[in-house]
Design an enzyme around this catalytic site. Structure first.
Site, PDB file in Angstrom:
ATOM      1  N   SER A  61      22.240  82.333   4.869  1.00 45.74           N
ATOM      2  CA  SER A  61      20.975  81.758   4.412  1.00 45.74           C
ATOM      3  C   SER A  61      19.919  81.851   5.502  1.00 45.74           C
ATOM      4  O   SER A  61      18.746  82.124   5.231  1.00 45.74           O
ATOM      5  CB  SER A  61      21.173  80.304   3.983  1.00 45.74           C
ATOM      6  N   HIS A  99      27.273  83.711  -1.258  1.00 41.04           N
ATOM      7  CA  HIS A  99      27.692  82.437  -1.849  1.00 41.04           C
ATOM      8  C   HIS A  99      28.185  82.634  -3.277  1.00 41.04           C
ATOM      9  O   HIS A  99      29.254  82.140  -3.655  1.00 41.04           O
ATOM     10  CB  HIS A  99      26.520  81.441  -1.898  1.00 41.04           C
ATOM     11  N   ARG A 150      32.881  85.101   7.075  1.00 36.35           N
ATOM     12  CA  ARG A 150      32.231  86.385   7.310  1.00 36.35           C
ATOM     13  C   ARG A 150      32.798  87.079   8.528  1.00 36.35           C
ATOM     14  O   ARG A 150      32.919  88.289   8.553  1.00 36.35           O
ATOM     15  CB  ARG A 150      30.730  86.186   7.502  1.00 36.35           C
ATOM     16  N   LYS A 157      21.299  71.531  10.913  1.00 35.89           N
ATOM     17  CA  LYS A 157      20.236  72.510  10.656  1.00 35.89           C
ATOM     18  C   LYS A 157      18.884  71.825  10.805  1.00 35.89           C
ATOM     19  O   LYS A 157      18.675  70.713  10.338  1.00 35.89           O
ATOM     20  CB  LYS A 157      20.405  73.120   9.266  1.00 35.89           C
TER      21      LYS A 157
END
Length: 161
Positions: A128, A17, A90, A41
């Site tokens: 994360s 990040h 990513r 989430k």
């Protein structure tokens, strides 16, 4: 002034990040790191206020500010006259989802572009969720998160407030 929004849940913030945010800050006049809640989430490790505090500890560029918003990202971007939404990628799997979001955002706010920055090789696997899992199982996360906040993350993963 060219302003960009760098949205995310940042729960917790990772070196990936920080890298994307700092690179965006080198491109744009101002970058707003927008801490958002992610309903998809299951649970958060840190509250939104705590995440803002963690970001403040590791982001030092003068043209980076931190804010929070609970609503459509494009509504915030329009309100702030942002010209871009910056997203880190990513892997190809990230791109599929982010591409759909970018097209949706573009249809809702045509004046704003989505800019994708590719993760550096050392951060391509980093998320994360992975940090939380490694930390919860007692693993070493020191190469995944900024040193200035690693102790806070370790303590929270152990259940300390």
């Amino acid at each position: 002034m060219k302003k960009a929004i760098c949205p995310g849940s940042f729960d917790p913030v990772t070196l990936g990040h920080v890298d994307i945010i700092e690179r965006a800050a080198d491109i744009f006049d101002e970058v707003v790191v927008l801490v958002m809640s992610n309903g998809a989430k299951k649970s958060s490790l840190f509250t939104i206020e705590e995440r803002i505090g963690l970001l403040e500890k590791c982001l030092k560029k003068p043209n980076v500010k931190i804010d929070t918003y609970n609503g459509l990202l494009v509504d915030y971007a329009r309100k702030e006259d942002a010209v871009a939404i910056v997203k880190g990628l990513r892997a190809v799997s990230d791109y599929d989802y982010e591409f759909q979001q970018a097209l949706t955002n573009k249809s809702l706010y045509p004046e704003c572009e989505t800019v994708f920055l590719c993760a550096r090789g050392e951060n391509m696997f980093l998320s994360s969720s992975m940090v939380k899992e490694v930390c919860a199982l007692g693993g070493d996360i020191s190469s995944f998160v900024p040193a200035s906040i690693s102790d806070i993350i370790y303590k929270r993963c152990k259940g300390d407030k």
